[in-house]
Design an enzyme around this catalytic site. Structure first.
Site, PDB file in Angstrom:
ATOM      1  N   CYS A  78      26.929  37.485  29.400  1.00 46.44           N
ATOM      2  CA  CYS A  78      28.168  36.700  29.289  1.00 46.44           C
ATOM      3  C   CYS A  78      27.915  35.281  29.785  1.00 46.44           C
ATOM      4  O   CYS A  78      27.527  35.089  30.947  1.00 46.44           O
ATOM      5  CB  CYS A  78      29.282  37.359  30.102  1.00 46.44           C
ATOM      6  SG  CYS A  78      30.776  36.335  30.226  1.00 46.44           S
ATOM      7  N   CYS A  81      29.599  34.245  33.227  1.00 46.76           N
ATOM      8  CA  CYS A  81      29.256  34.890  34.492  1.00 46.76           C
ATOM      9  C   CYS A  81      28.275  34.012  35.273  1.00 46.76           C
ATOM     10  O   CYS A  81      27.391  33.372  34.678  1.00 46.76           O
ATOM     11  CB  CYS A  81      28.635  36.264  34.248  1.00 46.76           C
ATOM     12  SG  CYS A  81      29.828  37.546  33.796  1.00 46.76           S
ATOM     13  N   HIS A 140      33.559  39.327  36.257  1.00 48.38           N
ATOM     14  CA  HIS A 140      33.684  39.611  34.823  1.00 48.38           C
ATOM     15  C   HIS A 140      34.805  40.591  34.525  1.00 48.38           C
ATOM     16  O   HIS A 140      35.395  40.564  33.428  1.00 48.38           O
ATOM     17  CB  HIS A 140      32.351  40.166  34.304  1.00 48.38           C
ATOM     18  CG  HIS A 140      32.294  40.363  32.824  1.00 48.38           C
ATOM     19  ND1 HIS A 140      32.016  39.336  31.938  1.00 48.38           N
ATOM     20  CD2 HIS A 140      32.494  41.468  32.054  1.00 48.38           C
ATOM     21  CE1 HIS A 140      32.035  39.796  30.702  1.00 48.38           C
ATOM     22  NE2 HIS A 140      32.323  41.090  30.735  1.00 48.38           N
ATOM     23  N   ASN A 180      44.334  34.192  25.312  1.00 47.67           N
ATOM     24  CA  ASN A 180      44.384  35.348  24.425  1.00 47.67           C
ATOM     25  C   ASN A 180      43.804  36.521  25.195  1.00 47.67           C
ATOM     26  O   ASN A 180      42.653  36.460  25.644  1.00 47.67           O
ATOM     27  CB  ASN A 180      43.565  35.107  23.157  1.00 47.67           C
ATOM     28  CG  ASN A 180      44.087  33.942  22.343  1.00 47.67           C
ATOM     29  OD1 ASN A 180      45.274  33.663  22.340  1.00 47.67           O
ATOM     30  ND2 ASN A 180      43.191  33.250  21.668  1.00 47.67           N
ATOM     31  N   HIS A 191      35.175  37.907  29.599  1.00 48.25           N
ATOM     32  CA  HIS A 191      35.330  37.348  30.945  1.00 48.25           C
ATOM     33  C   HIS A 191      36.731  36.731  31.054  1.00 48.25           C
ATOM     34  O   HIS A 191      37.206  36.096  30.113  1.00 48.25           O
ATOM     35  CB  HIS A 191      34.263  36.284  31.182  1.00 48.25           C
ATOM     36  CG  HIS A 191      34.035  35.968  32.616  1.00 48.25           C
ATOM     37  ND1 HIS A 191      32.932  36.409  33.317  1.00 48.25           N
ATOM     38  CD2 HIS A 191      34.784  35.274  33.501  1.00 48.25           C
ATOM     39  CE1 HIS A 191      33.007  35.975  34.558  1.00 48.25           C
ATOM     40  NE2 HIS A 191      34.129  35.281  34.693  1.00 48.25           N
ATOM     41  N   HIS A 193      39.461  34.390  31.122  1.00 43.48           N
ATOM     42  CA  HIS A 193      39.501  32.946  30.897  1.00 43.48           C
ATOM     43  C   HIS A 193      40.634  32.601  29.946  1.00 43.48           C
ATOM     44  O   HIS A 193      41.207  33.446  29.285  1.00 43.48           O
ATOM     45  CB  HIS A 193      38.170  32.454  30.313  1.00 43.48           C
ATOM     46  CG  HIS A 193      37.967  32.829  28.876  1.00 43.48           C
ATOM     47  ND1 HIS A 193      37.644  34.116  28.462  1.00 43.48           N
ATOM     48  CD2 HIS A 193      38.056  32.101  27.728  1.00 43.48           C
ATOM     49  CE1 HIS A 193      37.535  34.149  27.148  1.00 43.48           C
ATOM     50  NE2 HIS A 193      37.776  32.939  26.664  1.00 43.48           N
ATOM     51  N   GLN A 195      42.117  28.778  27.645  1.00 44.37           N
ATOM     52  CA  GLN A 195      41.693  27.518  27.064  1.00 44.37           C
ATOM     53  C   GLN A 195      42.777  26.466  27.297  1.00 44.37           C
ATOM     54  O   GLN A 195      43.937  26.799  27.577  1.00 44.37           O
ATOM     55  CB  GLN A 195      41.424  27.675  25.563  1.00 44.37           C
ATOM     56  CG  GLN A 195      40.343  28.705  25.264  1.00 44.37           C
ATOM     57  CD  GLN A 195      40.044  28.820  23.789  1.00 44.37           C
ATOM     58  OE1 GLN A 195      39.658  27.849  23.146  1.00 44.37           O
ATOM     59  NE2 GLN A 195      40.229  30.012  23.232  1.00 44.37           N
TER      60      GLN A 195
END
Length: 355
Positions: A78, A81, A140, A180, A191, A193, A195
């Protein structure tokens, strides 16, 4: 608001420049000094452009270079990470990291495109803007539902700082952080997150909202409508709006109109942060599974700071534990959404959830 309630803790990131020119920001504590030797000498640049959709009267952004973006890598590789070879966050540990998206749909220096051959009368424009990734945790397996309160408070403050910083750029007109959650919502990296998109124009949904608020619609008044409030805090409420488009929508709305998270007091930040996890946990408990959703963080676009209230919308993609909420033909083709449950009934169901 009392003096204690009006206190506001400033947040300032530690800033780095990546070798390929991208900006990198760290909020909160971190271990290590980031270096990206694998990006040295990288000069590959691709630009997007916009074309005017005459029938829908809106801009469409074209980013052909994004077809090659990272897609569902193994967990051991990932790029978000810490310590992963050739990853985006070469640190031992970190709290929150924000950086320019490597596969950005919008660019600060996007050039004016040439006319489309054979369609010279089709309006085209540069896709000036900015796209950032915001990573909530070095873990993660973390999620909005599992982050500790202090981390969620830092996240709200980081949103505010990035919104303010991006709107300080003269060309930028609106900023939209979003997340999302789940593969059903299009997630390709698991992971935790989100935007952050900055636009040099007002996208149609944000523009319509801004005009509604300018005409006097009072979103904060919904925090006092008990039939729709699911969870109430001193400075914010989590509610089902009376005009949902998705079954079981939940909105987090501060009771005081504030244009952006960076204008919230510490007490307001705490309540918003509490309700963020409450929303995610309510969905998971209600549906009995991890619920995919789209989370939208709305702040005032430029010029609407006096009327547009900061708030957060969750749009879940389930209508039952085993049934997805698919966007149907009439919804796509006509823009007329069909909802199978009344908002006040949805609010009652979600109020009964124990989290």
């Amino acid at each position: 608001m009392s003096g204690q309630d009006s206190q506001k803790t400033p947040v300032k990131p530690t800033t780095f420049r990546m070798p390929d020119g991208r900006s990198f920001y760290l909020y909160g504590d971190f271990e290590g000094a980031p270096e990206w030797p694998w990006l040295e000498g990288s000069t590959d640049r691709s630009f997007s452009h916009r074309r005017w959709h005459a029938l829908r009267r809106e801009w469409v952004v074209y980013s052909a270079h994004r077809q090659s973006r990272t897609y569902k890598p193994p967990a051991d590789f990932c790029p978000f990470c810490p310590g992963v070879a050739n990853g985006e966050v070469p640190l031992k540990d970190f709290s929150i990291a924000v950086f320019d998206n490597r596969f950005s749909s919008l660019q600060k220096d996007a050039p004016q495109p040439a006319p489309i051959t054979g369609l010279e009368d089709l309006p085209v424009a540069s896709a000036v803007g900015n796209c950032e990734v915001i990573i909530y945790s070095s873990d993660h397996k973390a999620s909005m539902a599992s982050l500790p309160l202090a981390r969620r408070e830092l996240l709200v403050r980081a949103w505010g700082d990035r919104i303010r910083s991006l709107l300080d750029i003269p060309e930028m007109q609106a900023v939209l952080p979003f997340e999302n959650r789940g593969e059903e919502a299009g997630v390709t990296l698991h992971h935790p997150h989100g935007q952050i998109y900055a636009f040099s124009y007002l996208p149609p949904v944000i523009n319509a909202m801004a005009q509604s608020f300018k005409e006097g619609f009072d979103l904060c008044a919904l925090t006092g409508k008990k039939d729709y409030v699911v969870a109430d805090a001193e400075h914010a409420a989590m509610l089902v709006p009376p005009f949902t488009r998705f079954p079981y929508e939940l909105w987090v709305v501060p009771k005081r109109r504030c244009p952006s998270p960076d204008k919230l007091s510490d007490a307001e930040v705490r309540d918003v942060a509490e309700l963020l996890a409450r929303a995610a946990n309510t969905y998971d408990a209600f549906f009995g599974r991890t619920c995919p959703y789209v989370m939208l963080v709305y702040a005032a676009p430029k010029g609407f700071e006096d009327v547009f209230p900061f708030h957060i919308q969750f749009q879940p993609l389930l209508r039952s534990p085993t049934k997805m909420k698919f966007v149907a033909g009439v919804e796509v083709g006509a823009g007329s959404f069909l909802v199978d449950i009344l908002p006040e009934t949805a609010a009652q169901h979600l109020r009964e959830v124990e989290v």
